[in-house]
Scaffold this motif. Structure first.
Motif, mmCIF file in Angstrom:
data_model
loop_
_atom_site.group_PDB
_atom_site.id
_atom_site.type_symbol
_atom_site.label_atom_id
_atom_site.label_comp_id
_atom_site.label_asym_id
_atom_site.label_seq_id
_atom_site.Cartn_x
_atom_site.Cartn_y
_atom_site.Cartn_z
ATOM 1 N N LEU A 133 0.803 -1.221 0.000
ATOM 2 C CA LEU A 133 0.000 0.000 0.000
ATOM 3 C C LEU A 133 0.837 1.273 0.000
ATOM 4 N N HIS A 134 1.907 1.324 0.799
ATOM 5 C CA HIS A 134 2.682 2.562 0.858
ATOM 6 C C HIS A 134 3.350 2.868 -0.483
ATOM 7 N N GLU B 270 -0.901 1.264 6.618
ATOM 8 C CA GLU B 270 -0.005 0.780 5.569
ATOM 9 C C GLU B 270 0.910 -0.344 6.051
ATOM 10 N N GLN C 178 1.139 10.737 2.882
ATOM 11 C CA GLN C 178 0.266 10.222 3.946
ATOM 12 C C GLN C 178 -0.656 11.323 4.442
#
Length: 92
Positions: free
Chosen positions: A22-23, A51, A33
């Motif tokens: 995800l990150h 994440e 973020q």
């Protein structure tokens, strides 16, 4: 590079872009973020924590993906084919 090496590199690049945590997906979409947290109406540390998770609700993952401008699909893959599971699309 030889044509074979170029093809191998292209294949590997395509594989790497097809799967990512995800990150990395967020970064590839050009989102911080902080920006994602604002879209989701949460604090930035919540995004960092999410994440890193290896287990979460599908609805949480769906909201995260939609906040990045995507759409989550759940697909079951079998030796004889793949099936898109559609009953998760109705979650709200």
């Amino acid at each position: 590079m030889s044509p074979q090496a170029q093809e191998k590199t292209k294949r590997k690049t395509t594989e790497m872009l097809a799967e990512m945590p995800l990150h990395e997906l967020r970064q590839a979409r050009g989102l911080s973020q902080k920006t994602l947290a604002e879209v989701l109406h949460v604090q930035q540390p919540s995004i960092a924590k999410l994440e890193k998770r290896t287990d979460m609700y599908l609805s949480t993952l769906r909201h995260h993906i939609e906040a990045m401008g995507g759409q989550l699909e759940v697909v079951a893959r079998f030796p004889d084919g793949a099936v898109k599971i559609n009953n998760f699309a109705a979650l709200s």
